[in-house]
Motif scaffolding. Sequence first.
Motif, short mmCIF file in Angstrom:
data_model
loop_
_atom_site.label_atom_id
_atom_site.label_comp_id
_atom_site.label_asym_id
_atom_site.label_seq_id
_atom_site.Cartn_x
_atom_site.Cartn_y
_atom_site.Cartn_z
N PHE A 19 21.62 -109.70 -9.47
CA PHE A 19 21.24 -109.68 -10.89
C PHE A 19 22.45 -110.06 -11.75
CE2 PHE A 19 18.54 -106.57 -8.75
CZ PHE A 19 17.30 -107.11 -9.03
N TYR A 23 22.77 -113.29 -14.26
CA TYR A 23 23.10 -113.24 -15.69
C TYR A 23 24.39 -113.99 -15.98
CZ TYR A 23 19.39 -109.84 -16.67
OH TYR A 23 18.17 -109.23 -16.84
N TRP A 35 12.74 -114.10 -16.38
CA TRP A 35 12.12 -113.14 -17.30
C TRP A 35 12.72 -113.23 -18.72
CZ3 TRP A 35 14.64 -111.92 -12.75
CH2 TRP A 35 15.93 -111.44 -12.86
N GLY A 62 15.64 -101.18 -16.59
CA GLY A 62 15.90 -102.59 -16.25
C GLY A 62 15.54 -103.51 -17.40
N GLY A 64 16.76 -105.99 -19.06
CA GLY A 64 16.96 -107.43 -19.16
C GLY A 64 17.47 -107.82 -20.54
N ILE A 84 21.34 -102.75 -14.77
CA ILE A 84 22.46 -102.64 -13.82
C ILE A 84 23.50 -103.73 -14.06
CG2 ILE A 84 21.52 -104.12 -11.99
CD1 ILE A 84 22.43 -101.83 -10.04
N SER A 85 23.15 -104.77 -14.79
CA SER A 85 24.05 -105.92 -14.96
C SER A 85 24.91 -105.78 -16.22
CB SER A 85 23.24 -107.21 -15.06
OG SER A 85 24.05 -108.26 -15.54
N ALA A 106 23.57 -99.00 -16.44
CA ALA A 106 23.29 -97.86 -15.55
C ALA A 106 22.44 -98.36 -14.39
CB ALA A 106 22.55 -96.75 -16.31
N LEU A 108 19.34 -97.56 -11.89
CA LEU A 108 18.13 -96.76 -11.73
C LEU A 108 18.24 -95.83 -10.52
CD1 LEU A 108 15.16 -96.00 -12.26
CD2 LEU A 108 14.51 -98.05 -10.97
N LEU A 109 18.92 -96.27 -9.48
CA LEU A 109 18.99 -95.47 -8.25
C LEU A 109 20.00 -94.33 -8.37
CD1 LEU A 109 18.79 -98.40 -5.69
CD2 LEU A 109 16.93 -96.95 -6.54
N ASN A 125 9.03 -102.05 -16.56
CA ASN A 125 8.38 -103.35 -16.54
C ASN A 125 9.11 -104.26 -15.55
OD1 ASN A 125 7.03 -105.73 -17.11
ND2 ASN A 125 7.91 -105.99 -19.15
N THR A 127 10.98 -103.80 -12.83
CA THR A 127 12.28 -103.53 -12.21
C THR A 127 12.11 -103.18 -10.74
OG1 THR A 127 13.06 -102.67 -14.31
CG2 THR A 127 14.43 -102.22 -12.39
N ALA A 130 11.56 -105.98 -8.49
CA ALA A 130 12.73 -106.86 -8.31
C ALA A 130 13.65 -106.36 -7.20
CB ALA A 130 13.51 -106.97 -9.63
N LEU A 131 13.36 -105.16 -6.69
CA LEU A 131 14.16 -104.58 -5.61
C LEU A 131 13.46 -104.79 -4.27
CD1 LEU A 131 14.96 -101.20 -7.39
CD2 LEU A 131 16.53 -103.12 -7.06
C1 LIG Z 1 12.47 -108.81 -13.24
S1 LIG Z 1 13.73 -108.29 -14.33
C2 LIG Z 1 12.75 -107.59 -15.65
C3 LIG Z 1 13.53 -107.43 -16.92
C4 LIG Z 1 12.77 -106.78 -18.07
N1 LIG Z 1 12.16 -105.53 -17.70
C5 LIG Z 1 11.74 -107.71 -18.63
O1 LIG Z 1 10.55 -107.54 -18.32
O2 LIG Z 1 12.11 -108.63 -19.36
C6 LIG Z 1 14.43 -106.87 -13.51
C7 LIG Z 1 15.62 -106.29 -14.25
O3 LIG Z 1 16.00 -105.08 -13.57
C8 LIG Z 1 17.41 -105.03 -13.51
N2 LIG Z 1 17.76 -104.15 -12.38
C9 LIG Z 1 17.68 -104.43 -11.05
N3 LIG Z 1 18.06 -103.39 -10.31
C10 LIG Z 1 18.37 -102.40 -11.18
C11 LIG Z 1 18.84 -101.07 -11.02
N4 LIG Z 1 19.05 -100.54 -9.79
N5 LIG Z 1 19.08 -100.35 -12.13
C12 LIG Z 1 18.88 -100.89 -13.36
N6 LIG Z 1 18.44 -102.14 -13.58
C13 LIG Z 1 18.19 -102.89 -12.49
C14 LIG Z 1 17.85 -106.47 -13.35
O4 LIG Z 1 19.18 -106.70 -13.70
C15 LIG Z 1 16.86 -107.17 -14.27
O5 LIG Z 1 17.35 -107.24 -15.58
#
Ligand SMILES: C[S@@+](CC[C@H](N)C(=O)[O-])C[C@H]1O[C@@H](n2cnc3c(N)ncnc32)[C@H](O)[C@@H]1O
Length: 202
Positions: A19, A23, A35, A62, A64, A84-85, A106, A108-109, A125, A127, A130-131
């Motif tokens: 991620f 970015y 996204w 998450g 974004g 996270i980024s 921060a 999420l985990l 939404n 996030t 995306a894992l």
């Molecule tokens: C698919 S994008 C969706 C972004 C936003 N929710 C949107 O709909 O526009 C997933 C987002 O989750 C973030 N992300 C991934 N793993 C994360 C984590 N462990 N903790 C926080 N954010 C995380 C990524 O950096 C990314 O910005």
Amino acid sequence: MSADDDARRLQTANPTGWFEDLYAEAEAGKASVPWDQPHPQPHLVEWASGTDGAGRRALVVGCGYGRDAEFLASLGYDVVAFDISPTGIATVRARYPESKVEYVVADLLDPPAEWHHAFDLVVENMTVQALPVDLHARAIERVAWLTGSTLLVLAVARDEGPAPDGPPWPLTPSEIEAFACDGLTARSIRRDHPRWVAEFVR
Ligand SMILES: C[S@@+](CC[C@H](N)C(=O)[O-])C[C@H]1O[C@@H](n2cnc3c(N)ncnc32)[C@H](O)[C@@H]1O
């Protein structure tokens, strides 16, 4: 190369840190972020219709580029939004220099202890999807852990079965139902093909 191709290329090279890579490449004009949309998630707008957020705290998981966080702030919510980024968070702060949203780096985990059940509304939404699938259960449990009273989950849906090649890794019916943990119960779970719109309450 499409924005989805950029995401897959970077995830393959760096399965957990991609991620930030994405970015950073986007900031350098070398990649597109799939996204990066100019409008809030339509299902969030529909869900929030008529809502007054005054006096309520919301958390955007998450976040974004902040589309959903800025929308909730416009409804009067006191919003914390995290990602996270570090580059993603720096970029969204620069995009909205006057924003009332508190943007935070921060994970999420491993979220800050003081966020436990601390938010009237949590919006997740896309996030978890995306894992990689082996992190979904832990991420879902953490989202519930953050929720004080209401959780809205928006995600791409798939049927049960072998995990697809991601990203993304859309959520199965059993994964959506798994958000009903840590004292949350499902108020509504709707599959508006191809997306889940699910609300949980404590
Ligand atoms: C698919 S994008 C969706 C972004 C936003 N929710 C949107 O709909 O526009 C997933 C987002 O989750 C973030 N992300 C991934 N793993 C994360 C984590 N462990 N903790 C926080 N954010 C995380 C990524 O950096 C990314 O910005």
